[in-house]
Motif scaffolding. Sequence first.
Motif, PDB file in Angstrom:
ATOM      1  N   PRO A 175      49.701  43.357  46.062  1.00 20.69           N
ATOM      2  CA  PRO A 175      48.377  42.631  45.403  1.00 20.69           C
ATOM      3  C   PRO A 175      47.068  43.275  45.766  1.00 20.69           C
ATOM      4  O   PRO A 175      46.949  43.690  47.156  1.00 20.69           O
ATOM      5  CB  PRO A 175      48.874  41.083  46.133  1.00 20.69           C
ATOM      6  CG  PRO A 175      50.109  41.169  46.306  1.00 20.69           C
ATOM      7  CD  PRO A 175      50.343  42.420  46.809  1.00 20.69           C
ATOM      8  N   VAL A 176      46.162  43.038  44.869  1.00 23.50           N
ATOM      9  CA  VAL A 176      44.837  43.636  45.116  1.00 23.50           C
ATOM     10  C   VAL A 176      43.897  42.261  44.647  1.00 23.50           C
ATOM     11  O   VAL A 176      44.012  41.744  43.725  1.00 23.50           O
ATOM     12  CB  VAL A 176      44.503  44.730  44.374  1.00 23.50           C
ATOM     13  CG1 VAL A 176      42.920  45.318  44.650  1.00 23.50           C
ATOM     14  CG2 VAL A 176      45.396  45.903  44.846  1.00 23.50           C
ATOM     15  N   ASP A 177      42.948  42.059  45.872  1.00 25.44           N
ATOM     16  CA  ASP A 177      41.749  41.008  45.386  1.00 25.44           C
ATOM     17  C   ASP A 177      40.609  41.640  44.769  1.00 25.44           C
ATOM     18  O   ASP A 177      39.936  42.496  45.159  1.00 25.44           O
ATOM     19  CB  ASP A 177      41.465  40.511  46.673  1.00 25.44           C
ATOM     20  CG  ASP A 177      40.242  39.375  46.353  1.00 25.44           C
ATOM     21  OD1 ASP A 177      39.863  39.238  45.217  1.00 25.44           O
ATOM     22  OD2 ASP A 177      39.717  38.708  47.488  1.00 25.44           O
ATOM     23  N   VAL A 178      40.515  41.531  43.283  1.00 28.99           N
ATOM     24  CA  VAL A 178      39.591  42.106  42.445  1.00 28.99           C
ATOM     25  C   VAL A 178      38.627  41.050  42.211  1.00 28.99           C
ATOM     26  O   VAL A 178      37.663  41.418  41.428  1.00 28.99           O
ATOM     27  CB  VAL A 178      40.061  42.641  41.378  1.00 28.99           C
ATOM     28  CG1 VAL A 178      41.139  43.524  41.439  1.00 28.99           C
ATOM     29  CG2 VAL A 178      40.611  41.482  40.211  1.00 28.99           C
ATOM     30  N   SER A 179      38.472  39.872  42.848  1.00 28.16           N
ATOM     31  CA  SER A 179      37.606  38.696  42.485  1.00 28.16           C
ATOM     32  C   SER A 179      36.060  39.006  42.685  1.00 28.16           C
ATOM     33  O   SER A 179      35.205  38.450  42.058  1.00 28.16           O
ATOM     34  CB  SER A 179      38.205  37.419  43.098  1.00 28.16           C
ATOM     35  OG  SER A 179      38.134  37.562  44.383  1.00 28.16           O
ATOM     36  N   ASN A 180      35.809  39.777  43.760  1.00 24.61           N
ATOM     37  CA  ASN A 180      34.486  39.944  44.212  1.00 24.61           C
ATOM     38  C   ASN A 180      33.991  41.495  43.588  1.00 24.61           C
ATOM     39  O   ASN A 180      32.776  41.773  44.165  1.00 24.61           O
ATOM     40  CB  ASN A 180      34.276  39.803  45.897  1.00 24.61           C
ATOM     41  CG  ASN A 180      34.665  38.269  46.109  1.00 24.61           C
ATOM     42  OD1 ASN A 180      34.142  37.391  45.432  1.00 24.61           O
ATOM     43  ND2 ASN A 180      35.487  38.117  47.195  1.00 24.61           N
ATOM     44  N   HIS A 181      34.702  42.003  43.013  1.00 22.46           N
ATOM     45  CA  HIS A 181      34.341  43.409  42.608  1.00 22.46           C
ATOM     46  C   HIS A 181      33.451  43.512  41.585  1.00 22.46           C
ATOM     47  O   HIS A 181      32.482  44.447  41.565  1.00 22.46           O
ATOM     48  CB  HIS A 181      35.512  44.206  42.398  1.00 22.46           C
ATOM     49  CG  HIS A 181      35.468  45.817  42.008  1.00 22.46           C
ATOM     50  ND1 HIS A 181      34.867  46.133  41.029  1.00 22.46           N
ATOM     51  CD2 HIS A 181      35.572  46.787  42.822  1.00 22.46           C
ATOM     52  CE1 HIS A 181      34.925  47.449  40.878  1.00 22.46           C
ATOM     53  NE2 HIS A 181      35.472  47.942  42.179  1.00 22.46           N
ATOM     54  N   GLY A 182      33.279  42.646  40.542  1.00 25.86           N
ATOM     55  CA  GLY A 182      32.510  42.656  39.599  1.00 25.86           C
ATOM     56  C   GLY A 182      33.020  43.583  38.537  1.00 25.86           C
ATOM     57  O   GLY A 182      34.075  44.462  38.670  1.00 25.86           O
ATOM     58  N   GLU A 183      32.213  43.371  37.380  1.00 23.22           N
ATOM     59  CA  GLU A 183      32.638  44.475  36.285  1.00 23.22           C
ATOM     60  C   GLU A 183      31.731  45.502  36.076  1.00 23.22           C
ATOM     61  O   GLU A 183      30.572  45.433  36.752  1.00 23.22           O
ATOM     62  CB  GLU A 183      32.836  43.640  34.828  1.00 23.22           C
ATOM     63  CG  GLU A 183      33.735  42.533  34.832  1.00 23.22           C
ATOM     64  CD  GLU A 183      33.787  42.034  33.670  1.00 23.22           C
ATOM     65  OE1 GLU A 183      33.352  42.318  32.514  1.00 23.22           O
ATOM     66  OE2 GLU A 183      34.183  40.615  33.401  1.00 23.22           O
ATOM     67  N   PRO A 184      32.090  46.582  35.483  1.00 17.57           N
ATOM     68  CA  PRO A 184      33.542  47.002  35.001  1.00 17.57           C
ATOM     69  C   PRO A 184      34.429  47.083  35.919  1.00 17.57           C
ATOM     70  O   PRO A 184      34.143  47.535  37.187  1.00 17.57           O
ATOM     71  CB  PRO A 184      33.338  48.295  34.225  1.00 17.57           C
ATOM     72  CG  PRO A 184      32.360  48.862  34.876  1.00 17.57           C
ATOM     73  CD  PRO A 184      31.271  47.827  35.588  1.00 17.57           C
ATOM     74  N   ILE A 185      35.779  46.830  35.798  1.00 16.12           N
ATOM     75  CA  ILE A 185      36.673  47.239  36.635  1.00 16.12           C
ATOM     76  C   ILE A 185      37.962  47.700  35.907  1.00 16.12           C
ATOM     77  O   ILE A 185      38.310  47.261  35.120  1.00 16.12           O
ATOM     78  CB  ILE A 185      37.073  46.082  37.623  1.00 16.12           C
ATOM     79  CG1 ILE A 185      38.371  46.682  38.541  1.00 16.12           C
ATOM     80  CG2 ILE A 185      37.732  44.960  36.629  1.00 16.12           C
ATOM     81  CD1 ILE A 185      38.776  45.640  39.746  1.00 16.12           C
TER      82      ILE A 185
END
Length: 696
Positions: free
Chosen positions: A498-508
Amino acid sequence: MNKYKYLTLSLLLVLTNFAFAQCGTDERARLTHLDVLQDGQTMADYLEANRGFEFEESYDVRGKKAIRTIPVVFHVVHQYGDENISKEQIEDQLRVLNEDFQRLNADTVNTQPQFKARAANFNIEFKLARVAPDGSCTEGITRHQSDLTIEPDGYDWVKSVVMWDYKKYLNIWVVKQILNDNPSSTLLGYAVFPGDRNASTRDGIVMRSDRVGTIGTAVQSGAGRTLTHEIGHWLGLYHPFQGSWNGSYVTTGCYGNGDRVSDTPPVEESTRNCPTGANTCNTDSPDEVDMVENYMDYSTGTCQNAFTNGQLARANGYLNDLNTRGRNIAASNVSATGVNTNPSCGPIADFWHSSKSTYVCVGAEIDFEDHSYNGAIDDRTWTFEGGTPSVSTYENPTVTYNTPGVYKVELEVSNSDGTDNLVRTKFITVYPDSSAIKASFGEDFAASTSVDGWQLGVDHTWGWRRNTLRGYSGKECLEALNDDETPPGSRYALTLPPVDVSNHGEPIYFSFRHAYARRNTSSSDILLISASENCGDNWRTLKGLNYINGLETGTVAPGWKPYVASHWGYTELDLSAYSNSPNLILRMEVVSQSGNSVFIDDINIGRFPLKVSTYENDVELSIVPNPAQNTVNINLNKNYGSFDVSIVDIAGRLLLQQNLNQNQKTLNTSDLANGVYTVWVNVEGKMWSKKLIINR
């Protein structure tokens, strides 16, 4: 087979390739003796020429004969599915065998009148061994978890899992499936003939689990007769439709030597269903109808009900031969294997789970099952590290996992004859609500630990593994090993942590390199990309790739592999729909069509994909030197006032960014460690990328 009328034959070459074949004995024997078979010689011809003794063709059917006992061990090779058949189902199979080989079967009334007088009692009894080769107590059943429960065609690999001394025990391996090169046929079992030169590693019988016995998972139409048939082969019997080489071609069952038995009518080809009264050959004298009820034909199990006296005479030849089956029935061996004793054995601990997966979210429940065997269980203790409850005595407990981590499970079982313990380490993985791995995330598989925490689907020699010779950005990559022996439709899943992408922002993005070429032009393997936000309970397909829409990067050829960078393609998927996910899991699944391997490298989840659209007609980008040490020059073949340069690592993390122009084109790379990077150049909204290697 009855004496033949003399015929002058003028026939085309006839091959013994029967559609819907049920028995693989002949073909398996042929494959293991290819180096000694003469041109055109069948396996039966070879075995007869090398038998070493003559059969006694006269037999006395009067009077009661002594029972010959054959010690048996069943090796159940399974993946905790239906193929892990019960002790009761195995005992039911023994019942069928003992009835069939002593002519005690209830359906003897169905033997056709003209064959009743020649129907034979073999006076053979099959009993489960009670003493194992090491002298320990056994119930005559072993159980082994292995993906070799799907037995590849012609390899005998399942026998590498376990084999007891073939001179003492009749080894019977029970598997889920026996693969076959002919998709129109299903192999139900296969045996090894007596006198096989590879007996020390091959001797015995392999059976599909659903053809064992008549209860449990057994197919009812089989009536348990598949094993009766295969034991016939193990005792030296052939098919009544056996072809033979006549010097020019392999005949049908109507001609040649057939099954080498004088009282079985010849059959042109394998019998289907139960066509009582059929007469497929008129070459026998007197001309008789087919004996469709013979155990050595392919009629349905419920149709079969008899051996003949001629077949008995042939089997007796091997049972009297101390170099082959005579060893198994020797009084000393019957005593040594303990078949006439009834000891109480200590249990062997075994367990598995019945849940969808052992990779779960916090708060999930997992159902466990006790599969212990070999003896009665008086006491049972489970220990669940990280679980609630932490201890249980139930046979099949349900456990809740509330804390992230990787945990072991332990089971101890005992009775008055012994205690056994099984520990499965790292058996349960509990994911946190929010993954500790944060985007950007990437992997180039250079490190031997690079796939720790990943789930790599493997089956036999096929499926995912780290390849240290074929990478794009280095020597390493992941390969989904796949070839022409892989069962079509097999699926091999590579599941990322699993990877946490919630704080990465867009684009991803999710991007990766891939290399693949078809084995032939008639089919294509498939790569499916899926995503899950609930620890794998549900999946959504993001993209499917085949040769039509971008998976293929090489030239059609068997066994193709990538050798140069141009053999690799690139795929990029937009993950914006998952940008709020704290626990995003991605899965890459190869669906085999018995083609070639699929290679994956440079996986990346982040804002900076490892490759962007190139505008090769507009500008040419070069990086000098490359490989580099402490500085590089960024050269464009057109004069732009200024341009932005970014350097990112394999995970897509931005490490260096600078604005350059035609007068200042040098970047300081002294802070970059040795490795592979991607250089981005942004000119007037257009993007280029190139690989950069730092090597000091």
